[in-house]
Design an enzyme around this catalytic site. Structure first.
Site, short mmCIF file in Angstrom:
data_model
loop_
_atom_site.label_atom_id
_atom_site.label_comp_id
_atom_site.label_asym_id
_atom_site.label_seq_id
_atom_site.Cartn_x
_atom_site.Cartn_y
_atom_site.Cartn_z
N ASP A 313 21.67 45.61 32.24
CA ASP A 313 21.23 46.87 31.66
C ASP A 313 20.76 47.78 32.79
O ASP A 313 20.42 47.30 33.88
CB ASP A 313 20.09 46.62 30.66
CG ASP A 313 19.74 47.84 29.83
OD1 ASP A 313 20.51 48.82 29.82
OD2 ASP A 313 18.68 47.82 29.17
N PHE A 488 19.08 51.93 27.67
CA PHE A 488 19.85 51.59 26.47
C PHE A 488 21.33 51.28 26.78
O PHE A 488 22.22 51.71 26.06
CB PHE A 488 19.78 52.70 25.42
CG PHE A 488 18.41 53.30 25.24
CD1 PHE A 488 17.28 52.50 25.17
CD2 PHE A 488 18.25 54.67 25.13
CE1 PHE A 488 16.02 53.05 24.99
CE2 PHE A 488 16.99 55.23 24.95
CZ PHE A 488 15.87 54.42 24.89
N HIS A 489 21.57 50.52 27.86
CA HIS A 489 22.95 50.20 28.24
C HIS A 489 23.19 48.69 28.33
O HIS A 489 23.76 48.21 29.32
CB HIS A 489 23.30 50.82 29.60
CG HIS A 489 23.27 52.31 29.63
ND1 HIS A 489 23.22 53.04 30.81
CD2 HIS A 489 23.28 53.23 28.62
CE1 HIS A 489 23.19 54.32 30.53
NE2 HIS A 489 23.22 54.46 29.22
N PRO A 490 22.82 47.87 27.34
CA PRO A 490 23.06 46.44 27.46
C PRO A 490 24.55 46.12 27.44
O PRO A 490 25.32 46.67 26.64
CB PRO A 490 22.36 45.86 26.23
CG PRO A 490 22.31 46.98 25.25
CD PRO A 490 22.16 48.23 26.06
#
Length: 553
Positions: A313, A488-490
């Site tokens: 992330d 918010f980039h898993p």
């Protein structure tokens, strides 16, 4: 009454699922079922761009996940938003359209042995669904030629991409200061090399959010062969033994209206539940690390130790500077008159702060000259607050958030129990490596350097957070742990890879290893995170997958 079998069942109506439903149902002979655990996207705050403030942390639109306490964040836990509605995360995200860097995809091609993932082969799949504003007039207004843009962008697709409908003097000053610090301006972050400073492009249309449901589902809502079920959560997948004894995914058990309904697929089941949901469903269904499954009393269908591992992330470090003599959202939105002006501008023009994405100005650069490519991304905002979702500060200020694009820390997603409605354990392990901590310290120093440049001095910037008293690597790395947050980039929790990669969950064409009739198509398949925001790459992944699925069936 038993459900008749569908050809394809897509689990998750988010970014990837909406595109897949559109593409796979284009063949009228194929029956497609799209399942979404959340509700329809008929909530007004989904569509007003600033509405992300009311969608994140809202059970109407968000899964409300929390991370575990993370050592690199000095024991803090974080809210971990994931979209739970038609459109998924494209209904609550920052709307930034960002492909990443060409080297990301060339590296995927090497890691998977599949040349179709290379940048040159990925570019047509990016363009396929774009409706890019730069091609509206058919030509570059400055030169009368559109070849530069048409080589990189598409205009006949469903996803509208526009420039932002706002301007802030403090952001213009930051861009000029970045120029003075050696970061050149760019008018296109999506050429394959995103180094530079400029305004982000956004997935909006006329000042409204343009999510995956609007782009890909609404145009085909009358197709008789496409069925969309909302408020329908998958409990687990159903497997049968194939003729050769290998497990085949035959469908899913779905919790719908309080009942458990079994749906079956004669072709494929496609997991598009995201980097948290897809590994959770796999594990609940018996596909994952055998020891974990046995601990929770789940029969092992296929021992795949990589399911839920390799979580990556982007962690953004939010540096806040007080300013003088500048209008910021803090001052504008902290009065009734200011709020009225903001509302009136949006009502009349669909512009201004209510049309804002969470970040407006971006910059990509290197944390030190030793890096061959840009490894930092800035999100610069004319506002400040203590934490996302909290009130704006009562003083004029701006925020320069910076993130390490290529973190070496790795986390995991693991089921907490064998119950489908129990949230999984999410441990991102941010700042777990010496390299990530060093880059965090270097990035904070770089923010200070840019803010000290002459272009910013008319606003007399004063560092409010983290504070100029912190100078050493250890101090800055610790402070990064205190003030950083997820962007918010898993990704990566069902990564693709070669057959000899024991950590790979899916092959180069996204088929689950050792299981027939099952693919994963979402951000979880990324072997390494892209050098930028992850929504656009997820659409490209879905575009490729749709083509491969059609070819197979």
């Amino acid at each position: 009454m038993p459900q008749a079998p569908f050809d394809y069942i897509i689990v998750g109506a988010g970014t990837a699922g909406c595109l897949l439903a559109n593409r796979l149902s284009a063949d009228p002979k194929k029956r497609v079922l799209l399942l979404e655990a959340g509700k329809k996207d008929n909530y007004i705050w989904i569509h007003i761009p600033v509405g992300y403030l009311y969608c994140i942390g809202n059970p109407r639109t968000d899964w409300l996940y929390q991370t575990e306490a993370t050592p690199g964040l000095n024991g803090r836990t974080l809210r971990y938003p994931r979209g739970k509605t038609l459109g998924g995360c494209s209904s609550i995200n920052g709307m930034i359209y960002m492909r990443g860097q060409a080297r990301d995809y060339d590296n995927w091609a090497k890691l998977t042995g599949e040349d179709d993932w290379s940048w040159d082969k990925a570019l047509p799949d990016f363009k396929a669904h774009e409706q890019h504003y730069k091609l509206d007039s058919g030509a570059d207004p400055a030169t009368g030629d559109n070849s530069r843009f048409s080589d990189l962008h598409g205009h006949d697709g469903e996803l509208r991409i526009e420039k932002q409908r706002l301007r802030w003097d403090v952001l213009e000053a930051f861009a000029a200061a970045a120029n003075e610090a050696g970061i050149e301006s760019t008018d296109d972050f999506n050429s394959g090399d995103n180094a530079g400073v400029g305004y982000f492009e956004v997935t909006q249309k006329g000042g409204w959010r343009w999510n995956g449901a609007k782009a890909f589902l609404r145009p085909v809502k009358n197709r008789s062969n496409l069925t969309v079920w909302t408020e329908s959560q998958v409990e687990r997948l159903v497997f049968e033994a194939d003729a050769d004894g290998a497990p085949r995914c035959a469908g899913a058990i779905v919790r719908r209206g309080g009942d458990a309904v079994t749906v079956r697929a004669s072709g494929e089941v496609i997991l598009s539940a995201g980097a948290i949901g897809s590994p959770q469903i796999l594990q609940l269904s018996g596909v994952g690390p055998a020891q974990l499954l046995k601990e929770h009393g789940i029969a092992v269908v296929k021992d795949l130790p990589g399911v839920g591992e390799n979580l990556q992330d982007h962690l953004q470090i939010r540096a806040v500077f007080k300013v003088e003599g500048a209008q910021t959202l803090n001052t504008l939105a902290n009065s009734l008159v200011g709020k009225a002006k903001i509302g009136l501008e949006y009502a009349l023009k669909r512009s201004g702060p209510m049309s804002m994405s969470p970040s407006q100005l971006g910059a990509f650069t290197r944390s030190d000259p030793g890096h061959a490519h840009a490894n930092l991304e800035y999100h610069v905002q004319p506002l400040s607050l203590d934490a996302f979702g909290e009130d704006l500060h009562p003083f004029p200020a701006m925020t320069a958030s910076v993130c390490n694009l290529n973190p070496t820390s790795r986390g995991h997603v693991r089921i907490r129990s064998n119950r489908f409605d129990d949230a999984p354990v999410i441990q991102p392990n941010y700042l777990d490596t010496d390299q990530d901590r060093r880059i965090a310290a270097d990035s904070l120093r770089q923010v200070r350097e840019i803010m000290s440049r002459p272009a910013m001095q008319k606003y007399k910037p004063e560092e409010w957070k983290p504070g100029v008293q912190f100078q050493s690597d250890d101090e800055l790395a610790k402070l990064a742990g205190d003030i950083a947050n997820t962007i918010f980039h898993p990704t990566g929790t069902a990564k693709m890879g070669r057959d000899d990669d024991q950590a790979a969950v899916v092959d180069a064409r996204l088929r689950v290893r050792g299981v027939k009739g099952l693919r994963v198509v979402d951000a979880s398949v990324m072997p390494e995170i892209t050098s930028g925001n992850t929504n656009a790459p997820t659409l490209m992944i879905a575009e490729k997958a749709a083509r491969w699925i059609r070819m197979a069936g």
